[in-house]
Design a protein around this motif. Structure first.
Motif, PDB file in Angstrom:
ATOM      1  N   LEU A 210      23.867 -42.347  54.691  1.00  0.00           N
ATOM      2  CA  LEU A 210      22.790 -41.412  53.730  1.00  0.00           C
ATOM      3  C   LEU A 210      21.600 -42.079  53.206  1.00  0.00           C
ATOM      4  O   LEU A 210      20.223 -40.999  53.351  1.00  0.00           O
ATOM      5  N   LEU A 211      21.921 -42.801  52.784  1.00  0.00           N
ATOM      6  CA  LEU A 211      20.835 -43.826  52.421  1.00  0.00           C
ATOM      7  C   LEU A 211      19.291 -43.974  53.285  1.00  0.00           C
ATOM      8  O   LEU A 211      18.108 -43.964  53.294  1.00  0.00           O
ATOM      9  N   LYS A 212      20.335 -44.572  54.862  1.00  0.00           N
ATOM     10  CA  LYS A 212      18.940 -44.518  56.155  1.00  0.00           C
ATOM     11  C   LYS A 212      18.503 -43.456  56.105  1.00  0.00           C
ATOM     12  O   LYS A 212      16.647 -43.275  56.234  1.00  0.00           O
ATOM     13  N   ASN A 213      18.849 -42.584  56.467  1.00  0.00           N
ATOM     14  CA  ASN A 213      18.133 -41.219  57.039  1.00  0.00           C
ATOM     15  C   ASN A 213      17.224 -40.447  56.311  1.00  0.00           C
ATOM     16  O   ASN A 213      15.942 -40.349  57.358  1.00  0.00           O
ATOM     17  N   GLU A 214      17.780 -40.775  54.878  1.00  0.00           N
ATOM     18  CA  GLU A 214      17.354 -39.554  54.067  1.00  0.00           C
ATOM     19  C   GLU A 214      16.508 -40.801  52.997  1.00  0.00           C
ATOM     20  O   GLU A 214      15.466 -39.841  52.344  1.00  0.00           O
ATOM     21  N   GLN A 215      15.669 -41.401  53.739  1.00  0.00           N
ATOM     22  CA  GLN A 215      15.540 -42.383  53.093  1.00  0.00           C
ATOM     23  C   GLN A 215      15.630 -42.703  51.677  1.00  0.00           C
ATOM     24  O   GLN A 215      14.370 -42.602  50.692  1.00  0.00           O
ATOM     25  N   SER A 217      16.726 -44.384  48.062  1.00  0.00           N
ATOM     26  CA  SER A 217      17.099 -45.412  46.987  1.00  0.00           C
ATOM     27  C   SER A 217      17.915 -45.643  46.316  1.00  0.00           C
ATOM     28  O   SER A 217      18.683 -44.241  46.454  1.00  0.00           O
ATOM     29  N   PHE A 218      18.809 -46.269  46.103  1.00  0.00           N
ATOM     30  CA  PHE A 218      20.365 -46.213  45.825  1.00  0.00           C
ATOM     31  C   PHE A 218      20.060 -45.708  44.300  1.00  0.00           C
ATOM     32  O   PHE A 218      21.367 -44.741  43.688  1.00  0.00           O
ATOM     33  N   ASP A 219      19.531 -45.434  44.056  1.00  0.00           N
ATOM     34  CA  ASP A 219      19.206 -44.699  42.058  1.00  0.00           C
ATOM     35  C   ASP A 219      19.435 -43.597  42.804  1.00  0.00           C
ATOM     36  O   ASP A 219      19.917 -42.185  41.741  1.00  0.00           O
ATOM     37  N   GLN A 220      18.570 -42.819  43.637  1.00  0.00           N
ATOM     38  CA  GLN A 220      18.469 -41.745  44.681  1.00  0.00           C
ATOM     39  C   GLN A 220      20.112 -40.720  44.671  1.00  0.00           C
ATOM     40  O   GLN A 220      20.521 -39.545  43.983  1.00  0.00           O
ATOM     41  N   LEU A 221      20.500 -42.210  45.236  1.00  0.00           N
ATOM     42  CA  LEU A 221      21.480 -41.588  45.943  1.00  0.00           C
ATOM     43  C   LEU A 221      22.622 -41.882  44.784  1.00  0.00           C
ATOM     44  O   LEU A 221      23.289 -40.722  44.534  1.00  0.00           O
ATOM     45  N   ILE A 222      23.261 -42.400  43.743  1.00  0.00           N
ATOM     46  CA  ILE A 222      23.557 -42.614  42.115  1.00  0.00           C
ATOM     47  C   ILE A 222      23.801 -41.185  41.164  1.00  0.00           C
ATOM     48  O   ILE A 222      24.544 -40.514  40.997  1.00  0.00           O
ATOM     49  N   GLU A 223      21.739 -40.944  41.472  1.00  0.00           N
ATOM     50  CA  GLU A 223      21.990 -39.002  40.825  1.00  0.00           C
ATOM     51  C   GLU A 223      22.673 -37.716  41.781  1.00  0.00           C
ATOM     52  O   GLU A 223      23.181 -37.242  41.372  1.00  0.00           O
ATOM     53  N   ARG A 224      22.805 -38.192  42.980  1.00  0.00           N
ATOM     54  CA  ARG A 224      23.188 -37.005  44.416  1.00  0.00           C
ATOM     55  C   ARG A 224      24.166 -37.270  43.255  1.00  0.00           C
ATOM     56  O   ARG A 224      24.986 -35.517  43.117  1.00  0.00           O
ATOM     57  N   VAL A 225      25.491 -38.058  43.262  1.00  0.00           N
ATOM     58  CA  VAL A 225      27.160 -37.816  42.811  1.00  0.00           C
ATOM     59  C   VAL A 225      27.273 -38.803  41.882  1.00  0.00           C
ATOM     60  O   VAL A 225      27.979 -38.185  41.394  1.00  0.00           O
ATOM     61  N   THR A 227      27.790 -37.002  38.151  1.00  0.00           N
ATOM     62  CA  THR A 227      27.050 -36.159  37.719  1.00  0.00           C
ATOM     63  C   THR A 227      27.625 -36.086  36.632  1.00  0.00           C
ATOM     64  O   THR A 227      28.646 -37.159  35.478  1.00  0.00           O
ATOM     65  N   LYS A 228      26.638 -35.664  35.455  1.00  0.00           N
ATOM     66  CA  LYS A 228      26.356 -36.562  34.078  1.00  0.00           C
ATOM     67  C   LYS A 228      28.088 -36.320  32.757  1.00  0.00           C
ATOM     68  O   LYS A 228      28.482 -35.179  33.061  1.00  0.00           O
ATOM     69  N   GLY A 229      28.426 -37.128  32.467  1.00  0.00           N
ATOM     70  CA  GLY A 229      30.316 -36.717  31.925  1.00  0.00           C
ATOM     71  C   GLY A 229      31.000 -37.122  32.711  1.00  0.00           C
ATOM     72  O   GLY A 229      31.998 -37.434  32.402  1.00  0.00           O
ATOM     73  N   GLY A 230      30.413 -37.518  34.315  1.00  0.00           N
ATOM     74  CA  GLY A 230      31.671 -37.702  34.941  1.00  0.00           C
ATOM     75  C   GLY A 230      32.311 -38.576  35.483  1.00  0.00           C
ATOM     76  O   GLY A 230      31.584 -39.806  35.065  1.00  0.00           O
ATOM     77  N   ILE A 231      33.407 -39.125  36.652  1.00  0.00           N
ATOM     78  CA  ILE A 231      33.647 -39.674  36.993  1.00  0.00           C
ATOM     79  C   ILE A 231      33.000 -39.978  37.421  1.00  0.00           C
ATOM     80  O   ILE A 231      33.397 -41.887  36.493  1.00  0.00           O
ATOM     81  N   THR A 232      32.909 -40.653  38.404  1.00  0.00           N
ATOM     82  CA  THR A 232      31.298 -41.277  38.854  1.00  0.00           C
ATOM     83  C   THR A 232      30.604 -42.358  37.773  1.00  0.00           C
ATOM     84  O   THR A 232      30.586 -43.650  38.023  1.00  0.00           O
ATOM     85  N   GLU A 233      29.891 -41.728  36.696  1.00  0.00           N
ATOM     86  CA  GLU A 233      29.145 -41.967  35.737  1.00  0.00           C
ATOM     87  C   GLU A 233      29.847 -43.304  35.206  1.00  0.00           C
ATOM     88  O   GLU A 233      29.149 -44.140  35.016  1.00  0.00           O
ATOM     89  N   GLU A 234      31.113 -42.370  34.885  1.00  0.00           N
ATOM     90  CA  GLU A 234      32.200 -43.484  34.236  1.00  0.00           C
ATOM     91  C   GLU A 234      31.974 -44.071  34.300  1.00  0.00           C
ATOM     92  O   GLU A 234      32.782 -45.876  34.629  1.00  0.00           O
ATOM     93  N   GLY A 235      32.216 -44.935  35.256  1.00  0.00           N
ATOM     94  CA  GLY A 235      32.901 -45.699  37.241  1.00  0.00           C
ATOM     95  C   GLY A 235      31.727 -46.763  36.546  1.00  0.00           C
ATOM     96  O   GLY A 235      32.457 -47.713  36.977  1.00  0.00           O
ATOM     97  N   LEU A 236      30.469 -46.064  36.743  1.00  0.00           N
ATOM     98  CA  LEU A 236      29.504 -47.018  37.448  1.00  0.00           C
ATOM     99  C   LEU A 236      29.215 -47.845  35.606  1.00  0.00           C
ATOM    100  O   LEU A 236      29.204 -49.694  35.899  1.00  0.00           O
ATOM    101  N   ARG A 237      29.628 -47.408  34.238  1.00  0.00           N
ATOM    102  CA  ARG A 237      29.912 -48.210  33.048  1.00  0.00           C
ATOM    103  C   ARG A 237      30.690 -49.202  33.492  1.00  0.00           C
ATOM    104  O   ARG A 237      30.654 -50.432  32.949  1.00  0.00           O
TER     105      ARG A 237
END
Length: 271
Positions: A210-215, A217-225, A227-237
């Protein structure tokens, strides 16, 4: 062009397998020497290269020679050989600089840091060439590397840090993913460990594509996954509290190990 490979450790074997797989060179144009001939014969059975009786024979026949031995074996091997100046010597060893190689070979020398993932024709091969390396020699090396991976030319100042991101990274990523899977099973013992590992491998593959084929950035992929206040965001913290210092320590350790190796190499030169 005939190439030679001296040493069939993990990187020497990878080069044989990936170069033959890529089709950039015919197996009969590859000459290999390994101190344990049985290992060479075992690999030859499936790949069809030529086996030399000595390292000297490799250097007598090949235009470009990959030295795939341990770092502290590189200079002693070169000292023991009579190498035509026309031969392009390529070392895959960490800790041995271009200047070090030029003390024992008057022709073109280069450093390459391969990666085991090149066996699947993916990954990044780092390289740096000496000022003695002609455009033709550089382009021949680049053609070989580009057939098995992305090739990235770097300076010697950059190469040690970049090595962690390319050559060391497959093992480091595997270790990180295994810790991830182990943590999941500790949280939910009903989840089979092999299943958790398999999930992560497939997820890692999909993420990379996904990172390679759609070119992205890491930040752009993070934004896709995330969601504000969601599990992934809290996990990244949570990860942000521990990962940065852990990676800083990793690079500091690497610098220390390289420094110690360089001292040993310099002692060989002065001996």
């Amino acid at each position: 062009m005939r190439i030679g490979i001296i040493g069939l450790g993990s990187m020497g074997q990878m080069l044989v397998k990936s170069l033959c797989k890529s089709g950039v060179i015919q197996p009969e144009h590859i000459t290999v020497f390994n101190r344990t001939r049985e290992k060479a014969e075992h690999l030859q059975a499936s790949h069809g290269f030529l086996i030399a009786e000595s390292a000297q024979e490799v250097c007598d026949q090949a235009k470009l020679v990959f030295l795939c031995t341990k770092p502290l074996d590189i200079l002693p091997i070169l000292h023991a050989l009579s190498i035509p100046e026309s031969v392009h010597i390529v070392s895959v060893a960490a800790g041995v600089s271009i200047d070090d190689l030029e003390t024992v070979h008057a022709g073109a020398v280069s450093k390459v840091i391969p990666t085991v993932t090149s066996q699947e024709l993916h990954g990044v091969s780092l390289f740096t060439c000496s000022s003695r390396t002609s455009v033709e020699d550089r382009n021949e090396l680049l053609t070989l590397l580009s057939s098995i991976s992305q090739s990235q030319e770097v300076s010697e100042v950059e190469i040690e840090t970049a090595t962690i991101l390319t050559s060391s990274a497959p093992g480091l990523i595997a270790g990180i993913l295994d810790s991830f899977a182990q943590a999941a099973v500790r949280k939910t013992p009903e989840l089979d460990l092999d299943t958790a590992r398999s999930m992560l491998v497939e997820t890692m593959l999909g993420t990379a594509l996904l990172l390679k084929n759609e070119q992205l950035s890491f930040d752009q992929l993070i934004e896709r996954v995330a969601t504000k206040g969601g599990i992934t965001e809290e996990g990244l913290r949570v990860l942000d509290k521990t990962l940065p210092s852990g990676f800083d320590e990793l690079f500091a350790m690497t610098e220390s190990k390289h420094a110690a190796l360089k001292i040993l190499v310099q002692q060989q030169i002065k001996a």
